[in-house]
Structures are given as C-alpha cells and as structure tokens.
Design a protein around this motif. Sequence first.
Motif, PDB file in Angstrom:
ATOM      1  N   THR A 191      36.660 -24.332 -33.044  1.00  0.00           N
ATOM      2  CA  THR A 191      36.401 -25.289 -34.416  1.00  0.00           C
ATOM      3  C   THR A 191      37.931 -25.429 -35.163  1.00  0.00           C
ATOM      4  N   ARG A 192      38.937 -24.591 -34.785  1.00  0.00           N
ATOM      5  CA  ARG A 192      40.029 -24.683 -35.187  1.00  0.00           C
ATOM      6  C   ARG A 192      41.157 -24.881 -34.234  1.00  0.00           C
ATOM      7  N   PRO A 193      41.259 -26.239 -33.718  1.00  0.00           N
ATOM      8  CA  PRO A 193      42.165 -26.328 -32.674  1.00  0.00           C
ATOM      9  C   PRO A 193      43.826 -26.203 -33.050  1.00  0.00           C
ATOM     10  N   GLY A 194      44.434 -25.505 -32.338  1.00  0.00           N
ATOM     11  CA  GLY A 194      45.740 -25.158 -32.558  1.00  0.00           C
ATOM     12  C   GLY A 194      46.296 -24.106 -33.085  1.00  0.00           C
ATOM     13  N   LEU A 195      45.157 -23.606 -33.641  1.00  0.00           N
ATOM     14  CA  LEU A 195      45.256 -22.110 -34.362  1.00  0.00           C
ATOM     15  C   LEU A 195      45.261 -20.931 -33.296  1.00  0.00           C
ATOM     16  N   VAL A 196      46.265 -20.046 -33.208  1.00  0.00           N
ATOM     17  CA  VAL A 196      46.277 -19.047 -32.247  1.00  0.00           C
ATOM     18  C   VAL A 196      46.966 -17.782 -32.919  1.00  0.00           C
ATOM     19  N   LEU A 197      46.200 -16.839 -32.591  1.00  0.00           N
ATOM     20  CA  LEU A 197      46.770 -15.539 -33.508  1.00  0.00           C
ATOM     21  C   LEU A 197      46.818 -14.329 -32.522  1.00  0.00           C
ATOM     22  N   PRO A 198      47.845 -13.680 -32.266  1.00  0.00           N
ATOM     23  CA  PRO A 198      47.859 -12.254 -31.522  1.00  0.00           C
ATOM     24  C   PRO A 198      47.004 -11.354 -31.940  1.00  0.00           C
ATOM     25  N   ARG A 199      46.183 -10.899 -31.159  1.00  0.00           N
ATOM     26  CA  ARG A 199      45.295  -9.550 -31.449  1.00  0.00           C
ATOM     27  C   ARG A 199      45.427  -8.350 -30.605  1.00  0.00           C
ATOM     28  N   THR A 200      44.595  -7.370 -30.709  1.00  0.00           N
ATOM     29  CA  THR A 200      44.586  -6.398 -29.841  1.00  0.00           C
ATOM     30  C   THR A 200      43.128  -6.023 -29.707  1.00  0.00           C
ATOM     31  N   VAL A 201      42.877  -5.968 -28.376  1.00  0.00           N
ATOM     32  CA  VAL A 201      41.196  -5.655 -28.052  1.00  0.00           C
ATOM     33  C   VAL A 201      41.431  -4.120 -27.745  1.00  0.00           C
ATOM     34  N   ILE A 202      40.722  -3.340 -28.171  1.00  0.00           N
ATOM     35  CA  ILE A 202      40.324  -1.870 -27.582  1.00  0.00           C
ATOM     36  C   ILE A 202      38.811  -1.786 -27.305  1.00  0.00           C
ATOM     37  N   LEU A 203      38.696  -1.159 -25.968  1.00  0.00           N
ATOM     38  CA  LEU A 203      37.022  -0.980 -25.499  1.00  0.00           C
ATOM     39  C   LEU A 203      37.173   0.534 -25.350  1.00  0.00           C
ATOM     40  N   THR A 204      36.192   1.046 -25.752  1.00  0.00           N
ATOM     41  CA  THR A 204      35.857   2.232 -25.359  1.00  0.00           C
ATOM     42  C   THR A 204      34.358   2.309 -24.672  1.00  0.00           C
ATOM     43  N   ASP A 205      33.821   3.538 -24.431  1.00  0.00           N
ATOM     44  CA  ASP A 205      32.742   3.352 -23.729  1.00  0.00           C
ATOM     45  C   ASP A 205      31.399   3.172 -24.661  1.00  0.00           C
ATOM     46  N   GLU A 206      31.556   2.910 -25.920  1.00  0.00           N
ATOM     47  CA  GLU A 206      30.604   2.530 -26.821  1.00  0.00           C
ATOM     48  C   GLU A 206      30.824   1.594 -27.543  1.00  0.00           C
ATOM     49  N   MET A 207      32.145   1.045 -27.969  1.00  0.00           N
ATOM     50  CA  MET A 207      32.475  -0.060 -28.752  1.00  0.00           C
ATOM     51  C   MET A 207      33.409  -0.951 -28.409  1.00  0.00           C
ATOM     52  N   ILE A 208      33.635  -1.814 -29.078  1.00  0.00           N
ATOM     53  CA  ILE A 208      34.792  -2.814 -28.947  1.00  0.00           C
ATOM     54  C   ILE A 208      35.195  -3.144 -30.140  1.00  0.00           C
ATOM     55  N   PHE A 209      36.712  -3.256 -30.325  1.00  0.00           N
ATOM     56  CA  PHE A 209      37.446  -3.563 -31.653  1.00  0.00           C
ATOM     57  C   PHE A 209      38.279  -4.633 -31.266  1.00  0.00           C
ATOM     58  N   LEU A 210      38.187  -5.454 -32.504  1.00  0.00           N
ATOM     59  CA  LEU A 210      39.494  -6.573 -32.395  1.00  0.00           C
ATOM     60  C   LEU A 210      40.114  -6.180 -33.675  1.00  0.00           C
ATOM     61  N   CYS A 211      41.510  -6.020 -33.492  1.00  0.00           N
ATOM     62  CA  CYS A 211      42.370  -5.660 -34.346  1.00  0.00           C
ATOM     63  C   CYS A 211      43.741  -6.430 -34.272  1.00  0.00           C
ATOM     64  N   ASP A 212      44.616  -6.140 -35.619  1.00  0.00           N
ATOM     65  CA  ASP A 212      45.753  -6.667 -35.847  1.00  0.00           C
ATOM     66  C   ASP A 212      46.704  -5.337 -35.437  1.00  0.00           C
TER      67      ASP A 212
END
Length: 256
Positions: A191-212
Amino acid sequence: VKNRNCDGQTTSGSQLLETYTWVVISTRHIYFIELAATDQQRFCEAPSLLVLRRFPITWLRELSFGYYQQCVHLDIVDEGFTSRGSTSPGSGMVGGAPIVGMGGYGGTDSDWVSHIACPGGFVLLTRDKTRSHQMVMKLKESVSEKRVKTGLPKLEINNMDNEVMAAFAEISDELDTSIANYQLVFQRWKTRPGLVLPRTVILTDEMIFLCDEDHASLNPDLPRLTVIDSAFLRDVDEVRSEEDPKEMTIMLNASR
C-alpha cells in the motif's frame, strides 16, 4: 529517514539511511565506490565511478564478522603508513574505469586526498553469508602480509556474536528462549509503493521479532535492537511467497 512502525506509519525519531556501494580491493587499496549501475549491469558497465573513500590496505587494523556473517565491520586507522605513488584525482584506474573525485568537491588536491582517505569505522551490510566470507578471506589474504612487512601488527579478525546476543537478551529478558534464525531484510508495503526500510528479523522456537537494528552503535544511550513488532509462532497463519522469489509475506492472526 524517519522511523516507521510495522504498518509503515511514521513515528518519532529517525535512523540512518543506508548507502549502496561497491567494495573494491586492489593490491594496494580498499575503495568504497558509489553504486551507479542498474541491477542488470556489470561493474565495468557502470556509467561512471564516484570514489567515496579510498584507503591503503595496511590501514585496515581490525575486521569483524556480524552475526550470522550477514555484515562486516572494518576498523580503518592511519597508523603511520603512507602509500606511494600519485594520489591526485583521476590518476588511477579501478576496474578499467578512471578514479574520479568527490562530486562537486571544490578543494585542492591535498584536501581531496584528506577527504577521500578519512579513516574510521565502516559497517558493510552484505545480508549474505557467502559474500561476507569471500570479502573477509580476500581482505585477510591481501592485508595481513603487507601489514607485517610495514612493521604493523597482523590484521585482527573477530566476530560480533556476543553483541547481538546481548542485545537480544535485553528485548527477550522475560522469555526463556534463544535465537534460532537471524536475518537482515528489507520491509516493503504493497500500500506504500517505493517505501523500503531495512529491518532485522529474529526467529526463536516460540516467537518472531521484527526489529530496527543500530549496526553502527552510533548512540550508546539507545539499545542496539528496537522491537517494531513481535508475535508467537502459533499466531502465524501463513508464509506466502511473492512474484519475486526473494520476497515473502508473513500473515499473522489478527485476533492475537
């Protein structure tokens, strides 16, 4: 650039914008060159080369792998070695193309050399373990012997795993869990064409995190990792591939 939440809406604060560059390693220098080509062009087909930084390879004192080898940190210090040969703008060749000065730079030749060879710490986000490994091995091969010949200590090679694990411990202090997968990604919004941001994704055995993530640790008063969103894996409804095989969408249960 402005900080944004998981929906792409602006929030308070800001973060550094990444700069896309080529890293060129010669027998004498390390170059950071502005990426001015398209994805389909090869290095030699670039319309022009703008050298952002150039250092004698013996100035590289320490090299560190990032977590999961997705980035490389270079500690470049002038320890008294002076490169031989001409250092004026346009006097050399890189990849078959002339070395040019900083665009719009109006100082003298000596000012240009001082600007282009300003040492410091540099974070190269390859987001690719293979590329990081190749870069480190090439630098190790090129730098170590020359440093010893000039009377300098050998190149130090370290990893930064402990820093990332310590930062993750801060955001998961109430969870008995550890990192199962760590990935540097870009977040996009349909819904926001052209907008891109660097992120870090961390996966554990129970959760997923989206981080700066502050890879350069520029502000010691702020945490390295800032959670933008998180969810239990049981709330992941679907992992959907997109038309571009490098992209995927993670669908979460809205009632979580």
